[in-house]
Design a protein around this motif. Structure first.
Motif, short mmCIF file in Angstrom:
data_model
loop_
_atom_site.label_atom_id
_atom_site.label_comp_id
_atom_site.label_asym_id
_atom_site.label_seq_id
_atom_site.Cartn_x
_atom_site.Cartn_y
_atom_site.Cartn_z
N LEU A 109 54.16 78.49 30.33
CA LEU A 109 54.66 78.75 31.73
C LEU A 109 54.82 77.62 32.75
CD1 LEU A 109 54.67 82.54 31.91
CD2 LEU A 109 56.21 81.50 31.23
N GLY A 110 53.18 76.84 32.05
CA GLY A 110 52.16 75.18 32.93
C GLY A 110 52.21 76.06 33.85
N LEU A 111 50.52 77.67 33.54
CA LEU A 111 50.71 77.97 35.09
C LEU A 111 49.27 76.95 35.42
CD1 LEU A 111 50.81 81.47 34.12
CD2 LEU A 111 51.64 80.57 35.72
N THR A 112 48.68 76.77 36.26
CA THR A 112 46.86 76.43 37.23
C THR A 112 46.50 77.82 36.91
OG1 THR A 112 48.20 75.05 37.80
CG2 THR A 112 46.03 75.44 38.33
N PHE A 113 45.13 78.27 36.78
CA PHE A 113 44.61 79.77 36.31
C PHE A 113 42.97 78.98 37.37
CE2 PHE A 113 45.71 81.52 32.71
CZ PHE A 113 46.92 81.91 33.32
N LEU A 114 42.58 80.01 38.03
CA LEU A 114 40.89 80.38 38.49
C LEU A 114 40.71 80.99 38.43
CD1 LEU A 114 38.91 78.98 40.65
CD2 LEU A 114 39.66 80.80 41.73
N PHE A 115 39.51 80.91 36.78
CA PHE A 115 39.48 81.64 36.03
C PHE A 115 37.80 82.46 36.42
CE2 PHE A 115 37.94 83.99 32.00
CZ PHE A 115 38.96 84.68 31.64
N ILE A 116 37.87 83.29 36.73
CA ILE A 116 36.16 84.07 37.90
C ILE A 116 35.88 84.84 36.84
CG2 ILE A 116 35.31 85.25 39.27
CD1 ILE A 116 37.45 84.76 41.13
N ALA A 117 34.63 84.84 35.90
CA ALA A 117 33.80 84.96 34.87
C ALA A 117 32.55 85.39 34.78
CB ALA A 117 34.32 85.12 33.23
N HIS A 118 31.90 85.98 34.61
CA HIS A 118 30.70 86.51 33.72
C HIS A 118 29.77 85.38 32.83
CE1 HIS A 118 29.78 89.77 37.69
NE2 HIS A 118 29.08 89.57 37.32
N ASP A 119 30.45 86.05 32.38
CA ASP A 119 30.63 86.05 30.47
C ASP A 119 30.10 84.61 30.73
OD1 ASP A 119 30.52 85.34 28.19
OD2 ASP A 119 31.05 87.63 27.45
N LEU A 120 30.00 84.02 30.27
CA LEU A 120 29.71 82.22 30.41
C LEU A 120 30.83 81.89 28.77
CD1 LEU A 120 26.06 81.35 31.80
CD2 LEU A 120 28.71 81.03 33.21
N SER A 121 30.11 82.67 27.95
CA SER A 121 30.07 82.43 26.66
C SER A 121 33.16 82.32 26.99
CB SER A 121 30.95 82.58 25.34
OG SER A 121 31.15 84.42 25.43
N VAL A 122 33.21 83.05 27.71
CA VAL A 122 34.14 83.51 27.36
C VAL A 122 34.49 82.18 28.52
CG1 VAL A 122 36.27 84.72 28.51
CG2 VAL A 122 34.67 85.56 27.47
N ILE A 177 41.86 72.33 42.92
CA ILE A 177 41.92 73.12 41.35
C ILE A 177 43.13 72.09 40.49
CG2 ILE A 177 42.98 75.39 40.31
CD1 ILE A 177 41.87 76.71 42.22
N ARG A 178 42.96 71.68 39.68
CA ARG A 178 44.41 70.53 39.43
C ARG A 178 46.11 71.24 38.76
NH1 ARG A 178 39.83 66.63 36.01
NH2 ARG A 178 38.94 65.94 37.97
N SER A 179 46.48 71.04 39.19
CA SER A 179 47.61 71.97 38.28
C SER A 179 47.92 71.27 36.85
CB SER A 179 48.95 70.65 38.92
OG SER A 179 50.32 71.14 38.64
N GLY A 180 47.95 73.40 36.61
CA GLY A 180 48.29 72.82 35.08
C GLY A 180 46.73 73.49 34.26
N GLU A 181 45.47 73.79 34.90
CA GLU A 181 44.34 73.51 34.60
C GLU A 181 43.92 74.54 34.66
OE1 GLU A 181 41.18 71.72 36.01
OE2 GLU A 181 40.80 71.96 38.38
N THR A 182 43.05 74.77 33.50
CA THR A 182 42.13 76.33 34.16
C THR A 182 40.89 76.00 34.53
OG1 THR A 182 43.27 77.45 32.16
CG2 THR A 182 40.86 78.94 33.25
N LEU A 183 40.43 76.52 36.02
CA LEU A 183 38.91 76.05 36.20
C LEU A 183 38.35 77.74 36.18
CD1 LEU A 183 37.12 74.13 38.35
CD2 LEU A 183 37.75 75.59 40.08
N GLY A 184 37.05 77.64 35.37
CA GLY A 184 36.05 78.97 35.96
C GLY A 184 35.21 78.52 36.71
N LEU A 185 34.73 79.67 37.46
CA LEU A 185 34.78 79.91 38.39
C LEU A 185 33.08 80.78 37.70
CD1 LEU A 185 33.96 79.00 41.90
CD2 LEU A 185 35.57 80.99 41.57
N VAL A 186 32.29 80.23 37.80
CA VAL A 186 30.95 81.31 37.18
C VAL A 186 29.55 81.54 38.31
CG1 VAL A 186 31.13 80.91 35.22
CG2 VAL A 186 29.46 79.20 36.40
N GLY A 187 29.25 82.38 38.85
CA GLY A 187 27.82 82.63 39.41
C GLY A 187 27.05 84.10 39.85
#
Ligand SMILES: Nc1ncnc2c1ncn2[C@@H]1O[C@H](COP(=O)(O)OP(=O)(O)OP(=O)(O)O)[C@@H](O)[C@H]1O
Ligand code: SF4
Ligand SMILES: [Mg+2]
Length: 326
Positions: A205-218, A39-49
């Protein structure tokens, strides 16, 4: 961009009791089974499945909310696997989590101020004016009025409660936040507000996110890159537009495209199914490629040899024998 969080061969096996009354035995449920992910600094990595594929377990492992069975986690240039509770303390405030359920995650007997202040107190702050000022700042960040501090969770709507949950996660000034389905339990009308708030906060705030979701459009809306999990494995990771417009793995194709995977018998009848069959049990995952029991492109090798996660195109990782023939 450098990786803020990195998992190498990360594994979590839960010991689950099974068998009959007389022949009890323990089996390993392979919730996360050898994940390599950056997970790169400053990115939002979406996690789906699909449900049960190990998304929440992976998110919790990365911030060491639960202990891995094997593998390694690096955070901000330090290996954190195996660190003692004391040694973890300095990293812990930099990694936070926002939960799905804004009703269950907040203690109903605590005021909003106490809820948001609690992590600061755990990390050694005193309940003084400076600490209260940090709580007030966190409330401002999430768009709640200062007077919300003296209220209790039941006095708020779901969206407002999730704002309190976000304020609690951000009050420690984290670098990395696991957002575990943060809008799934909310009314559709407020989901966009919370997603937009998270996006604004990330930038501010320059955050890094792992964003877990079911909803692929989100996920499509909020992510820079997307990782796709299937039965404890990451099967594809790429930039968002590559995942959505040119998915390589048959499972991702089935998830993403409105065009579902077609089973030959359904194709013959002109019928379309979403993804053939149920997700197999993590207690006894299929041999070889774990998706082979449901894959419309299955080949003999898929049943015996697990495909490695390779990089067929720059920054596009896929684990499939079709993409990387043996
Ligand atoms: N504490 C636990 N003990 C035993 N098994 C567990 C535990 N936590 C999770 N599991 C199992 O691990 C697997 C992965 O669960 P996890 O909650 O990570 O999936 P998920 O992808 O987040 O699912 P969902 O989309 O429903 O939230 C599931 O089979 C689940 O039943
Ligand atoms: S490895 Fe084989 S079974 Fe697995 S996704 Fe690729 S083609 Fe399908
Ligand atoms: Mg989950």
């Amino acid at each position: 961009m450098t990786a803020l969080v990195s998992a190498t061969g990360l594994t979590k096996h839960f010991a689950v009791r099974g068998g009959s009354f007389l022949r009890r035995h323990t089996t390993a449920l392979r919730a996360v089974d050898g994940v390599d992910l950056q997970i790169r600094s400053g990115e939002t990595l979406g996690l789906v499945g699909e449900s049960g594929c190990g998304k929440s377990t992976l998110g919790r492992l990365l911030i060491r909310l639960i202990e891995p069975t094997g593998g390694r986690i690096d955070f901000d240039g330090h290996e954190i696997t195996g660190l003692s509770t004391k040694a973890m303390r300095q990293h812990r405030r930099a990694m936070q989590i926002i939960f799905q359920d804004p009703y269950g995650a907040l203690n109903p007997r605590m005021s909003v101020e106490d809820i948001i202040m609690e992590p600061l107190l755990i990390h050694g702050a005193r309940a003084d004016a400076a600490t209260r000022a940090k709580v007030a700042e966190a409330l401002r960040l999430v768009g709640l009025p200062a007077r919300a501090a003296q209220r209790f969770p039941h006095e708020f709507s779901g969206g407002q409660r999730q704002r309190v949950g976000i304020a609690r996660a951000l009050v420690l000034n984290p670098k990395f936040v696991v957002c575990d389905e943060p809008v799934s339990a909310l009314d559709v009308s407020v989901q966009a507000q919370i997603v937009n708030l998270l996006q604004d906060l990330q930038k501010e705030l320059g955050l890094t996110f792992l964003f877990i979701a079911h909803d692929l459009s989100v996920v499509k809306h909020i992510s820079d890159r997307v990782a796709v999990m299937y039965l404890g494995k990451v099967v594809e990771v790429a930039e968002k537009h590559a995942i959505y417009s040119a998915p390589q793995h048959p499972y991702t194709q089935a998830l993403i495209a409105a065009v579902p995977v077609l089973r030959p018998q359904d194709r013959a009848r002109g019928r379309r199914v979403r993804i053939a069959g149920d997700i197999p049990s993590a207690l006894n995952p299929p041999s070889g490629c774990r998706f082979h029991t449901r894959c419309p492109h299955v080949m003999p090798i898929c049943r015996v040899q697990e495909p490695a996660l390779t990089e067929p195109a720059p920054a596009h990782h896929v684990a499939c024998h079709l993409v990387n023939p043996v």
